[in-house]
Structures are given as structure tokens and as C-alpha cells.
Scaffold this motif. Structure first.
Motif, PDB file in Angstrom:
ATOM      1  N   ILE A   1       0.957  -1.164   0.065  1.00 33.99           N
ATOM      2  CA  ILE A   1      -0.179  -0.097   0.172  1.00 33.99           C
ATOM      3  C   ILE A   1       0.783   1.090  -0.009  1.00 33.99           C
ATOM      4  O   ILE A   1       0.651   2.171  -0.649  1.00 33.99           O
ATOM      5  N   GLU A   2       2.013   1.292   0.948  1.00 36.23           N
ATOM      6  CA  GLU A   2       2.842   2.490   0.795  1.00 36.23           C
ATOM      7  C   GLU A   2       3.433   2.477  -0.421  1.00 36.23           C
ATOM      8  O   GLU A   2       3.558   3.841  -0.940  1.00 36.23           O
ATOM      9  N   ILE A   3       3.743   1.685  -1.320  1.00 38.06           N
ATOM     10  CA  ILE A   3       4.392   1.688  -2.464  1.00 38.06           C
ATOM     11  C   ILE A   3       3.617   2.256  -3.373  1.00 38.06           C
ATOM     12  O   ILE A   3       3.966   3.131  -4.334  1.00 38.06           O
ATOM     13  N   LEU A   4       2.174   1.710  -3.540  1.00 40.07           N
ATOM     14  CA  LEU A   4       1.293   2.026  -4.336  1.00 40.07           C
ATOM     15  C   LEU A   4       0.999   3.677  -4.353  1.00 40.07           C
ATOM     16  O   LEU A   4       1.030   4.322  -5.138  1.00 40.07           O
ATOM     17  N   ASN A   5       0.908   4.065  -3.052  1.00 43.57           N
ATOM     18  CA  ASN A   5       0.608   5.130  -2.919  1.00 43.57           C
ATOM     19  C   ASN A   5       1.786   6.417  -3.030  1.00 43.57           C
ATOM     20  O   ASN A   5       1.611   7.430  -3.209  1.00 43.57           O
ATOM     21  N   GLU A   6       3.102   5.737  -3.145  1.00 43.09           N
ATOM     22  CA  GLU A   6       4.153   6.838  -3.674  1.00 43.09           C
ATOM     23  C   GLU A   6       4.208   6.850  -5.292  1.00 43.09           C
ATOM     24  O   GLU A   6       4.860   7.635  -5.521  1.00 43.09           O
ATOM     25  N   LEU A   7       3.734   5.974  -6.067  1.00 40.23           N
ATOM     26  CA  LEU A   7       3.655   5.963  -7.428  1.00 40.23           C
ATOM     27  C   LEU A   7       2.692   7.135  -7.982  1.00 40.23           C
ATOM     28  O   LEU A   7       1.731   7.349  -7.458  1.00 40.23           O
ATOM     29  N   ASP A   8       3.500   7.822  -9.001  1.00 41.00           N
ATOM     30  CA  ASP A   8       2.766   8.815  -9.422  1.00 41.00           C
ATOM     31  C   ASP A   8       2.385   8.773 -10.909  1.00 41.00           C
ATOM     32  O   ASP A   8       2.731   8.996 -11.996  1.00 41.00           O
ATOM     33  N   LEU A   9       1.391   7.312 -11.135  1.00 45.37           N
ATOM     34  CA  LEU A   9       0.819   7.138 -12.135  1.00 45.37           C
ATOM     35  C   LEU A   9      -0.460   6.604 -11.940  1.00 45.37           C
ATOM     36  O   LEU A   9      -0.821   6.449 -10.886  1.00 45.37           O
ATOM     37  N   ALA A  10      -1.194   6.315 -13.106  1.00 53.87           N
ATOM     38  CA  ALA A  10      -2.580   5.871 -13.009  1.00 53.87           C
ATOM     39  C   ALA A  10      -2.649   4.323 -12.548  1.00 53.87           C
ATOM     40  O   ALA A  10      -1.790   3.560 -12.888  1.00 53.87           O
ATOM     41  N   ILE A  11      -3.670   4.102 -11.536  1.00 48.56           N
ATOM     42  CA  ILE A  11      -3.491   2.625 -11.118  1.00 48.56           C
ATOM     43  C   ILE A  11      -5.293   2.291 -11.230  1.00 48.56           C
ATOM     44  O   ILE A  11      -5.924   2.860 -10.931  1.00 48.56           O
ATOM     45  N   LEU A  12      -5.133   1.122 -11.472  1.00 49.37           N
ATOM     46  CA  LEU A  12      -6.346   0.273 -11.657  1.00 49.37           C
ATOM     47  C   LEU A  12      -6.256  -1.011 -10.821  1.00 49.37           C
ATOM     48  O   LEU A  12      -5.668  -1.942 -11.082  1.00 49.37           O
ATOM     49  N   ILE A  13      -7.042  -1.180  -9.809  1.00 48.77           N
ATOM     50  CA  ILE A  13      -6.923  -2.225  -8.764  1.00 48.77           C
ATOM     51  C   ILE A  13      -8.399  -3.147  -8.699  1.00 48.77           C
ATOM     52  O   ILE A  13      -9.097  -2.428  -8.672  1.00 48.77           O
ATOM     53  N   ILE A  14      -8.132  -4.524  -9.015  1.00 49.28           N
ATOM     54  CA  ILE A  14      -9.098  -5.264  -8.780  1.00 49.28           C
ATOM     55  C   ILE A  14      -8.881  -5.759  -7.110  1.00 49.28           C
ATOM     56  O   ILE A  14      -7.794  -6.246  -7.151  1.00 49.28           O
ATOM     57  N   SER A  15      -9.882  -5.953  -6.584  1.00 49.74           N
ATOM     58  CA  SER A  15      -9.588  -6.331  -5.174  1.00 49.74           C
ATOM     59  C   SER A  15     -11.034  -6.745  -4.440  1.00 49.74           C
ATOM     60  O   SER A  15     -12.070  -6.010  -4.714  1.00 49.74           O
ATOM     61  N   HIS A  16     -11.019  -7.792  -3.531  1.00 49.72           N
ATOM     62  CA  HIS A  16     -11.924  -7.837  -2.486  1.00 49.72           C
ATOM     63  C   HIS A  16     -11.491  -7.270  -1.200  1.00 49.72           C
ATOM     64  O   HIS A  16     -12.510  -7.206  -0.220  1.00 49.72           O
ATOM     65  N   ASP A  17     -10.439  -6.816  -1.228  1.00 53.47           N
ATOM     66  CA  ASP A  17      -9.733  -6.119   0.050  1.00 53.47           C
ATOM     67  C   ASP A  17     -10.392  -4.657  -0.016  1.00 53.47           C
ATOM     68  O   ASP A  17      -9.869  -3.796  -0.481  1.00 53.47           O
ATOM     69  N   TRP A  18     -11.575  -4.426   0.681  1.00 53.40           N
ATOM     70  CA  TRP A  18     -12.014  -3.045   0.841  1.00 53.40           C
ATOM     71  C   TRP A  18     -11.140  -2.337   1.270  1.00 53.40           C
ATOM     72  O   TRP A  18     -10.709  -1.029   0.790  1.00 53.40           O
ATOM     73  N   SER A  19     -10.287  -2.227   2.439  1.00 53.88           N
ATOM     74  CA  SER A  19      -9.580  -1.490   3.131  1.00 53.88           C
ATOM     75  C   SER A  19      -8.315  -1.169   2.378  1.00 53.88           C
ATOM     76  O   SER A  19      -7.974   0.258   2.065  1.00 53.88           O
ATOM     77  N   LEU A  20      -7.846  -2.003   1.400  1.00 53.66           N
ATOM     78  CA  LEU A  20      -6.699  -1.760   0.509  1.00 53.66           C
ATOM     79  C   LEU A  20      -7.286  -0.698  -0.540  1.00 53.66           C
ATOM     80  O   LEU A  20      -6.534   0.377  -0.853  1.00 53.66           O
ATOM     81  N   LEU A  21      -8.523  -0.836  -1.105  1.00 51.33           N
ATOM     82  CA  LEU A  21      -8.954   0.056  -1.899  1.00 51.33           C
ATOM     83  C   LEU A  21      -9.209   1.354  -1.225  1.00 51.33           C
ATOM     84  O   LEU A  21      -8.828   2.489  -2.055  1.00 51.33           O
TER      85      LEU A  21
END
Lengths: 257, 250
Positions: free
Chosen positions: A183-203
């Protein structure tokens, strides 16, 4: 036509697996803008992964078109420009790692794009360092742990320097520590992100917009609802906070007070 | 199943260029496979053993690998002395052991062990990926090299998938017996392995395509032939020519 200026867009896409009565995606319109962060939720088998595969050109829809930076992608060849700029992280990291060592696997993409071995090695090392994986460089890929495999396969995609990242259930089977790191890494990235997940809190932690897929349709669930939350976990008696990144409207804030 | 057991190491043979090793192995093997005299094959075995000391491999693993090959050769020791026509070496009741038969079995054993030693020390000290690249740069058809590289990956994948299924079956108290249930279960296991590996192969292929794969593997190592490599190649080719000389002069 989808709105101009989008990074990736689907227009009127219908996809039906052979031998099934109902299309899994039914006249779907979907747009991902530059640097937009979108979460996709929906029940198992509702077509989330198929949507990813359609975007990447792995599946061809019966009707509808895929756009990349306002260019219509029709033939297999057209998708090559998209592959260079959009990275897909597979659900099963084992599918993505096939080179003997981690370094070789990360360097595979740049080499294919025409980088010299020295350049590819440098880019691979740098990407691994950025993700804090330098220690794994010489490890044999199939001997990594599940979490390590996931992070390395993220590196294999990041090394291509994409504009957008599609992640298929990235937090599956990850322990809390690795998940937090992801999550930390994804939040540092400066690009478009599309995530499939069942993990509500991750989303909730990583995305601005959340879309739901159900019965072949994609709908935006844009409103945040306040709700009571009861949960339990070890060490729960220690005072602690849980992150909450969903932005509340001013009315809802007042309500909260 | 363990793969590439001998490929990791720091010895001279591990560092030698794969192409040099391929050419050396081919020339040595060719001469030893065709020779018919004891002198040549013993010379070959000596060179094989010398290479083994240079390779600094774990001798226990090498021994067991050789035993595996020699278990097939054991059949020749059972059949050849009894069936090959020639002078009697000794007569045990109604059974006659032929001198020429024993000689032939001995020759085959020496030749086979020499060749296996060449393969272990010269080829198994490289990874399969390096061998694939090496063969490609020796101008072997690209498609054959790709088939080598891919079969190697998929053998591993298939093996893993199969064991995952077999483990699942065993955990549910499956014990192989001589009955229809066992045969059927194994048939299911094989069938399911095939289907699963097929699906996995397809996904691996997709992942490779998305990362720009277009039919050619690039190697991260830029291979250059060093002076040591050239000297090594000259020594190995001279050895092969020497074997041929012994063979023709006998």
C-alpha cells in the motif's frame, strides 16, 4: 467516443465467453484518466479479470473498442504501444516470473524493448532498489516466498516505466507487513492505477474512485457512507488508529461531529 | 527432481564460455563414441576424470549420477557375455561366458562413463538458459533453441503442478494400490496436470507478451571469449585429435 484526454478507455464493450448465455461484460464504457486511481470490486466471476484482459488486448471483445491515449486499438499490433505503457500485475505471481534469477526476470522487459544488457541491468537494479528488494537480486525466482514473489513481479512491471498499472488482486495471500508495504509503495507511485480487489480497506487506502462490476455493468460508487464498524484483532486493547483515507463531504463531516 | 544441480560453481569449467564448452563436448564425444579400441576409450575416461577434478563438483552427486547411467549398462553385462559369439572365457554348467562379450561390455562401459563425464563437466556446468543462448550463437536454428529453453521451463512447471496435485491426493489418504481406483486416480492426476500446465503456459505466454516478448530471448550476460577460453578450446580439440590419432594408429 469516450471522453478525450483519457489514458485508457473502453467504449461499448461487450464480451461473452463461448458457450455462455449472458455476456460477462455488457456494453461497458470505462475510462481511466492520467494519474487516476481506481478500485474495481465485484463478486467472483463477474468479469473483473476479463476487463483487464480486454484492456491489454489478451481477450478480444465481440463488440466495442479499446482506446489508448485517444488512439483506437484494433489489431493485435496496435496493442504493442499500450503494452509498453500499461503494466499488468497478474493474480498469480508465478505466472509472471519465469527467468532463473530475480535480476534476469526484472531485466526481461527492458531487454525486449531494446535496452542494451548493461542498461537493462542498471534499470533492473534501480527498480529493485526503489522497491527495497535489492537483497533478492540473485535469488532463484521459484524459491521466493509468496510475498517476495508478489513484490518482484511488481518490480518486473515497474521497470517498464509504465503510465498506468493494472493490479489483479494484489493483496491476495499477503501477510499484514507485506500488504502494508504494498500500500505504501502504491501510494508513492505517480501514475494511473486500476486495482481489482476484494480487500475493501486496500482500495480505500489506495484509490480515489471505486467502481463496482455486477451483472455485466460497471457502475461508480462515488459516495462515502459513514457506518459503525466493529472489529477485533490481536493487541486490539492497545490504543491505536486505523487509517481512513476516504474523503468525506462537508455534510458528512458535520454529521460525524 | 532437481535441475541444474551442477550448474552453480566458481571453478574454471563454470567460468569457461558456454560456446567453447559446447564445441569441446561435441568434438570429444564424437571421437569417443566412434572409437573401438580400449586405449582410446581409456584415454577418454582419463580426460573425463581430469575435467571432473577441474570442475570441483560435489563428487557424491556425480557418483550417484554415474550410478544411474551404469544401472542401464549393467543390463549389457548380464546379456553380452552370455550371447556374444566368441571364445569361451569360462564355463559354468550349461552357461558359457564369451571373452569377446566381456570385452565389448567393458568397452561400452568405459566409453559411456567417459562421455557422461564430458557432459557433466562441460555441459552441466552451464545453466540450460546459457546452453540455449550458446547453441543459438553457434548458429543452430533459432526455433530449436527456443524449444529447448521453453521445454526446460515447462518441465519444471509440469513437475510442480503434478506434485501439488499428488500431495493433495495423499493428504486425503490416497494410497497407491493395484486396483482400478488407483489407476483412475493417476489418470485424473495426469489429465489434470496436463490441463493445468496448459493453462499456466498460456498465462506465462501472455505475461511474456505483455512485457514485449517477440520471439527472441536476450541474455543479460554479454559473452566475450577470453584468452583462457581460447586456450581451453585448443587443449580440448587437441585432446580430441589425439584420441583420433591413438584410434587410427592402434
Amino acid at each position: 467516443m469516450p471522453p478525450l484526454g483519457s489514458l485508457v478507455a473502453l467504449h461499448n464493450v461487450t464480451f461473452c465467453y463461448p458457450g455462455r448465455k449472458h455476456p460477462i461484460l455488457d456494453k461497458v464504457d470505462f475510462t481511466l484518466h492520467e494519474k487516476q486511481r481506481v478500485g474495481l470490486i465485484g463478486p467472483n466471476g463477474c468479469g473483473k479479470t476479463s476487463l483487464f484482459h480486454i484492456i491489454m488486448g489478451l481477450l478480444r471483445p465481440q463488440t466495442g473498442t479499446v482506446f489508448f491515449k485517444d488512439t483506437q486499438l484494433n489489431r493485435k499490433k496496435d496493442f504493442k504501444i499500450l503494452h509498453e505503457k500499461v503494466g499488468l500485475l497478474f493474480q498469480d505471481a508465478d505466472d509472471q516470473l519465469f527467468s532463473p534469477t530475480v535480476l534476469e526476470d526484472v531485466a526481461f522487459g527492458p531487454l525486449n524493448l531494446g535496452a542494451s544488457p548493461a542498461e537493462a541491468r542498471e534499470r533492473a537494479c534501480q527498480t529493485l532498489q526503489e522497491l527495497g528488494l535489492s537483497k533478492l537480486e540473485q535469488r532463484i525466482t521459484h524459491q521466493l516466498s509468496g510475498g517476495e514473489k508478489k513484490m518482484v513481479s511488481l518490480a518486473t512491471v515497474m521497470v517498464m516505466q509504465p503510465d498506468a498499472l493494472l493490479l489483479d488482486e494484489p493483496s491476495n495471500n499477503l501477510d499484514m507487513g507485506t500488504r502494508a508495504r504494498l500500500i505504501e509503495i502504491l501510494n508513492e507511485l505517480d501514475l494511473a492505477i486500476l486495482i481489482i480487489s476484494h480487500d475493501w480497506s486496500l482500495l480505500a487506502d489506495t484509490c480515489e474512485d471505486i467502481y463496482a462490476i455486477d451483472k455485466g455493468k460497471v457502475t461508480q460508487s462515488d459516495k462515502a457512507y459513514l457506518h459503525d464498524h466493529r472489529h477485533a484483532h490481536p493487541y486490539g486493547e492497545q490504543p491505536h488508529r486505523h487509517r481512513n483515507r476516504i474523503k468525506l463531504t462537508s455534510d458528512q463531516k458535520k454529521e460525524e461531529r | 527432481m532437481t535441475f541444474e544441480k551442477f550448474s552453480q560453481g566458481e571453478s574454471l569449467l563454470h567460468r569457461t564460455d558456454t560456446r567453447v564448452k559446447l564445441v569441446s563436448a561435441i568434438s570429444l564425444t564424437l571421437v569417443i563414441a566412434l572409437c573401438q579400441s580400449f586405449y582410446t576409450s581409456l584415454a577418454g575416461l582419463t580426460v573425463g576424470l581430469l575435467l571432473l577434478t577441474f570442475s570441483r563438483l560435489n563428487l557424491r552427486f556425480v557418483f550417484w549420477r554415474l550410478m544411474l547411467v551404469n544401472s542401464f549398462i549393467a543390463f549389457l553385462w548380464i546379456t553380452l557375455p552370455l550371447t556374444y559369439p566368441g571364445d569361451a572365457l569360462c564355463v559354468v554348467g550349461p552357461v558359457t561366458l564369451s571373452k569377446q562379450g566381456v570385452a565389448l561390455a567393458a568397452l561400452i562401459s568405459i566409453k559411456a562413463n567417459a562421455i557422461i563425464l564430458f557432459f557433466i563437466t562441460l555441459l552441466a556446468t552451464s545453466t540450460v538458459v546459457d546452453l540455449g543462448h550458446g547453441l543459438e550463437s553457434l548458429r543452430l536454428p533459432k526455433k530449436l533453441c527456443l524449444i529447448l529453453l521453453f521445454s526446460y521451463r515447462y518441465i519444471f512447471v509440469v513437475h510442480q503442478e503434478y506434485h501439488r496435485l499428488l500431495r493433495a491426493a495423499k493428504l486425503r489418504c490416497f494410497k497407491p494400490r493395484t486396483n482400478l481406483h488407483t489407476y483412475r486416480t493417476y489418470a485424473y492426476l495426469f489429465g489434470m496436470t496436463l490441463v493445468k500446465s496448459w493453462n499456466r503456459a498460456e498465462r506465462v505466454g501472455q505475461a511474456m507478451m505483455l512485457r514485449g516478448f517477440h520471439g527472441r530471448f536476450y541474455s543479460l550476460e554479454e559473452k566475450t571469449v577470453t584468452k583462457v577460453d581460447v586456450i581451453f578450446l585448443i587443449i580440448m580439440i587437441s585432446a580430441a585429435i589425439g584420441f583420433a590419432y591413438i584410434e587410427l594408429m592402434k
